[in-house]
Scaffold this active site. Structure first.
Site, short mmCIF file in Angstrom:
data_model
loop_
_atom_site.label_atom_id
_atom_site.label_comp_id
_atom_site.label_asym_id
_atom_site.label_seq_id
_atom_site.Cartn_x
_atom_site.Cartn_y
_atom_site.Cartn_z
N CYS A 23 74.11 15.56 49.19
CA CYS A 23 75.18 16.10 48.34
C CYS A 23 76.51 15.46 48.75
CB CYS A 23 75.24 17.61 48.50
SG CYS A 23 76.68 18.37 47.71
N GLU A 24 77.23 14.93 47.79
CA GLU A 24 78.46 14.23 48.12
C GLU A 24 79.60 15.17 48.50
OE1 GLU A 24 80.66 13.37 43.88
OE2 GLU A 24 79.12 11.98 44.51
N HIS A 25 79.46 16.47 48.24
CA HIS A 25 80.53 17.41 48.57
C HIS A 25 80.60 17.73 50.06
CE1 HIS A 25 80.65 19.07 44.18
NE2 HIS A 25 81.26 17.91 44.32
N HIS A 26 79.41 17.87 50.71
CA HIS A 26 79.39 18.24 52.12
C HIS A 26 78.57 17.28 52.98
CE1 HIS A 26 80.21 22.14 50.04
NE2 HIS A 26 81.08 22.26 51.02
N GLN A 67 73.42 17.01 41.81
CA GLN A 67 72.15 17.18 41.10
C GLN A 67 72.28 16.88 39.62
OE1 GLN A 67 69.90 20.71 42.06
NE2 GLN A 67 68.73 20.62 40.16
N HIS A 108 69.42 23.26 48.05
CA HIS A 108 70.61 22.63 48.61
C HIS A 108 70.95 23.22 49.98
CE1 HIS A 108 72.17 20.59 44.85
NE2 HIS A 108 71.15 21.31 44.39
N CYS A 148 73.65 22.82 51.54
CA CYS A 148 75.02 23.32 51.59
C CYS A 148 75.09 24.79 51.18
CB CYS A 148 75.94 22.47 50.72
SG CYS A 148 75.44 22.35 48.99
#
Length: 203
Positions: free
Chosen positions: A91-94, A133, A161, A163
């Site tokens: 996941c590119e956010h975390h 996703q 996920h 995260c």
């Protein structure tokens, strides 16, 4: 004038990238109050750098390249479904993993078929880059639609996920489902419903 890249250029770029990642990981460990020289952490920057280079190695690859070989001799024009293609991505956010299964259906046009393993290679390529996703689902559908020009494409992704499981709400075991359709599956409601039921059918 020689401007043709060589294998040495590629190896040097890979080395420089790895060293940059190692420095960043070292700095994170220091910022967390850790001692990067202690036994358990001394090789961690190198390990993380090698891992990142592997799991993000699909950034510069075109997933459509896996679908260039097609088979038309049999003239098959009914639905093709491949379910339960396993994937792992970040996941590119975390920068934490999410993982699960991809289910793909397409309706060939003019009998154009691809090898079943090639669909799994498409999934693998788009998974090896920082992802969301929703985007991953779109990229798989677009690669198939662009390369095979089928009458319809449907892609469903089920994922867990980390995260959500490791931080914040700590929703262990929850799954996120995304669905993308192209072509006939957008316009023919009966065909869409039939195909969706096949993708969701218990194994």
């Amino acid at each position: 004038m020689n401007t043709i890249p060589t294998d040495i250029d590629a190896l040097e770029a890979e080395r420089l990238q790895r060293e940059a990642i190692m420095k960043a990981v070292h700095d994170i460990l220091v910022a967390l109050g850790e001692d990067p020289t202690r036994e358990g952490l001394s090789d961690t920057p190198l390990r993380v750098a090698k891992m990142y280079q592997e799991v993000f190695s699909g950034r510069d690859e075109d997933p459509r390249a896996h679908l260039q070989t097609v088979f038309q001799e049999d003239g098959h024009d009914d639905i093709v479904i491949v379910r339960d293609i396993l994937f792992h991505t970040m996941c590119e956010h975390h920068l934490l993993p999410f993982f699960g299964k991809v289910h793909i259906a397409y309706l060939p046009e003019g009998g154009r078929l691809t090898g079943l393993s090639k669909l799994a290679r498409v999934v693998d390529t788009v998974s090896r880059r920082p992802q969301l996703q929703e985007r991953l689902t779109d990229e798989i559908a677009d690669a198939i639609n662009d390369a095979l020009a089928p009458r319809g494409v449907m892609v469903m992704v089920e994922a867990e996920h980390m995260c959500m499981a490791m931080r914040g709400i700590k929703a262990h075991g929850s799954k996120t489902i995304t669905l993308v359709t192209r072509g006939l599956f957008d316009t023919d409601r009966d065909r869409r419903a039939e195909t969706l039921s096949l993708l969701k059918a218990p194994a």
